[in-house]
Design an enzyme around this catalytic site. Structure first.
Site, short mmCIF file in Angstrom:
data_model
loop_
_atom_site.label_atom_id
_atom_site.label_comp_id
_atom_site.label_asym_id
_atom_site.label_seq_id
_atom_site.Cartn_x
_atom_site.Cartn_y
_atom_site.Cartn_z
N GLU A 258 1.90 -15.00 -38.31
CA GLU A 258 3.09 -15.89 -38.52
C GLU A 258 4.48 -15.18 -38.58
OE1 GLU A 258 4.61 -19.86 -40.81
OE2 GLU A 258 4.06 -18.04 -41.92
N HIS A 333 1.42 -27.14 -38.60
CA HIS A 333 1.44 -28.02 -39.50
C HIS A 333 2.81 -28.01 -40.37
CE1 HIS A 333 0.54 -24.30 -41.02
NE2 HIS A 333 1.05 -24.37 -42.15
N ASP A 334 3.68 -27.08 -39.80
CA ASP A 334 4.93 -27.10 -40.50
C ASP A 334 6.15 -27.74 -39.59
OD1 ASP A 334 4.12 -25.52 -42.67
OD2 ASP A 334 4.47 -23.44 -41.49
#
Ligand code: NOJ
Length: 563
Positions: A258, A333-334
């Site tokens: 990421e 999920h962010d």
């Protein structure tokens, strides 16, 4: 051309807390994932990334790890995970875990030791610094801001010093300059690969080193957030090369880093170039914010900047056309939900299918985020107490400081961007609590589950779910597997802001992917193309006039054309 199993896969991301509850505590668990493996297999994915389920005090929902070798009690046991991995493997589904390298929880034994005294053997596992004097008072070593608001440093009384934490106070940053830390984390990785996982999504990987401790200049903020101070610094590559040599390569592990919004394309290539011996691929977020999200408070006023979106996809696709590989995802999920971000609430089915096609036909490995396949939407927050996410609370506080008399505005701003939007309970059916749990969930659930849920989409052949299933099947099992996976990507009509069109080409196979991003009817000129087949579309019976195809609202079509 390099070929790898993960280039030919379709991934699915699971946020365990909100996926499926089997032990009646209102929180999702590992057994819940186990029970839904057949569902995922039916959808057609063959790679699952599971967000952290390590033992954790859950300050940041598990990204604050207390024990890397233990499963959090709320999610189950190591035996549950054993069962899950074994069944997934039987089904031909690979499992990727979240690997949190940048920080631990402040309750991790290393940190408890580290903070206990300046000469503790674990002191250098974390980044400690003395405060500095400013106008006669002691302040943080630098004015750097953190991702979740406030300073990047937190004061600790025991040794009268500050530790660095670029996320929350409860997430102290590990000191990667210390070889012992590097070796410890390699041991953690080995333990899980020996257990049988197939790879890692590596959290916050670009942040493993820090710049010189010099203040950020020229900002009015007390703690300006300048992520260059702790992103993509040269040493990160040394650490990753060591991990590659000692961990990733020997196990042939898939690694997806990421790198957030902080890495440019050139930096991303340094992490994930085939010749770099670091990571398999990296997630970027450039395409996640191509709208006016930061200017509006009313969700209905959100407007996709189609040209910016196209230009962003194009840049990444071009940059990675050889020598590297990209993951493809609309959200994780962010981020807010795809349908609320780029979908059209008046045309949910058409726009949802179009967005899915636009992404899944690109070159790379697609990842679906739980609930995306049924078009789940953002949550209608009504109160700041609805937020569970630490960063949503921080955004609210920050916005309220700007307009202390207008808490409604602060709530709207925080809601639109909130990470909690993607973290509501998965909507399985229309029974109480969305079929997520049989007790009142500890997590938020969206009332629209009565309409938007897996069960009714499985029954309806025309649903978004079936469209995703078909896209996955085309990529994985059809005669077009090779061109969809490995074909070149070439964008057409770059200047148009109503449609997104590109071609994929491999040997004698060619696909033309046309996606309308508008409610209006628009035309696309097909002069020069000889159409052989329609591979997938979101409307029945295409409409042609002369050599032109007439695209209805959000129409999307993949044509097989003669090369
Ligand atoms: C990125 C993760 O995706 C996010 O959820 C988390 O809060 C931060 N890294 C810190 O671990």
């Amino acid at each position: 051309m390099q070929k790898k199993w993960w280039m030919e896969s379709v991934g699915y991301q699971i946020y365990p807390k909100t996926f499926y509850d089997t032990n009646h505590d209102g929180i999702g668990d590992l057994n819940g994932i186990y029970e839904k493996l057949n569902y995922l297999n039916d959808l057609g994915v063959n790679l699952i990334w599971i967000c952290p389920f390590y033992d954790s005090p859950m300050d940041d929902n598990g990204y604050d790890v207390r024990d890397f070798f233990k499963v959090s009690e709320i999610f189950g046991t190591i035996e549950d995970f054993r069962k899950l991995v074994d069944k997934a493997h039987e089904l031909g589904i690979k499992i990727v875990m979240d690997f949190v390298l940048n920080h631990t929880s402040d309750e991790h034994p290393w940190f408890i030791e580290s903070k206990s005294s300046k000469d503790n053997p674990y002191r250098d596992y974390y980044i400690w610094h003395e405060g500095k004097e400013k106008d006669g008072v002691k302040v943080e070593p630098t004015n750097w801001g953190s991702f979740f608001g406030g300073s990047c440093w937190n004061y600790d009384e025991i040794t009268d010093s500050y530790y660095m934490k670029i996320f929350s106070n409860k997430m102290p940053d590990l000191n990667w300059k210390n070889e012992k830390v590097q070796d410890e984390m390699i041991s953690v990785g080995k333990w899980w690969l020996d257990f049988g996982v197939d790879g890692f999504r590596i959290d916050a990987v670009s942040h493993l080193d820090r710049d010189e401790y010099i203040d950020v200049e020229g900002s009015k903020d007390k703690y300006p957030l300048d992520w260059h101070k702790f992103s993509n610094l040269p040493k990160v590559h040394d650490y990753l090369k060591k991990m590659h040599k000692e961990l990733f390569k020997p196990y042939d592990a898939l690694t997806i880093g990421e790198v957030g919004g902080s890495a440019s394309i050139d930096q991303a290539k340094k992490y994930a170039g085939f010749d770099r011996n670091e990571l398999s691929m990296v997630f970027n977020f450039d395409h996640n914010w191509c709208n006016n999200l930061f200017e509006v408070t009313n969700p209905k006023k959100l407007k996709t900047n189609v040209k910016q979106l196209k230009e962003t996809f194009n840049r990444w696709q071009e940059a990675f056309k050889e020598g590297g590989w990209l993951p493809l995802n609309w959200l994780n999920h962010d981020q807010p939900r795809l349908m609320s971000q780029y979908g059209d609430y008046k045309y949910p089915i058409e726009s949802g299918k179009m967005l899915a096609t636009a992404l899944h036909m690109m070159r790379g490995t697609p990842f679906i985020y739980q609930g995306e396949e049924i078009g789940m939407t953002n949550y209608p927050f009504e109160d700041v107490n609805d937020f569970n996410d630490i960063s949503s609370k921080a955004t609210y506080t920050y916005e309220l400081e700007k307009t202390p008399d207008d808490s409604v505005r602060a709530l709207k701003v925080a809601s639109l961007r909130s990470r909690d939007n993607a973290r509501t309970a998965m909507q399985w059916d229309d029974s109480s609590y969305a079929g997520f749990s049989d007790v009142k969930p500890e997590v938020l659930y969206h009332e629209n589950y009565k309409k938007i849920n897996v069960e009714n989409q499985l029954l309806n052949q025309n649903s978004l779910w079936h469209h995703y299933q078909k896209l996955i099947d085309l990529r994985r099992h059809s005669n077009y597997h090779d061109v969809i996976t490995y074909g070149t990507y070439h964008q057409l009509d770059i200047d148009r802001d109503d449609i997104y069109v590109y071609e994929r080409l491999l040997n004698n196979q060619k696909l033309l992917i046309i996606n309308s991003f508008t409610r209006k009817k628009v035309f696309y000129d097909l002069t020069g193309y000889s159409i052989e087949d329609v591979l997938i579309s979101n409307y029945k019976n295409q409409k042609y006039k002369d050599q032109k195809i007439m695209l209805r609202p959000y129409e999307s079509i993949v044509l097989v054309v003669k090369e």
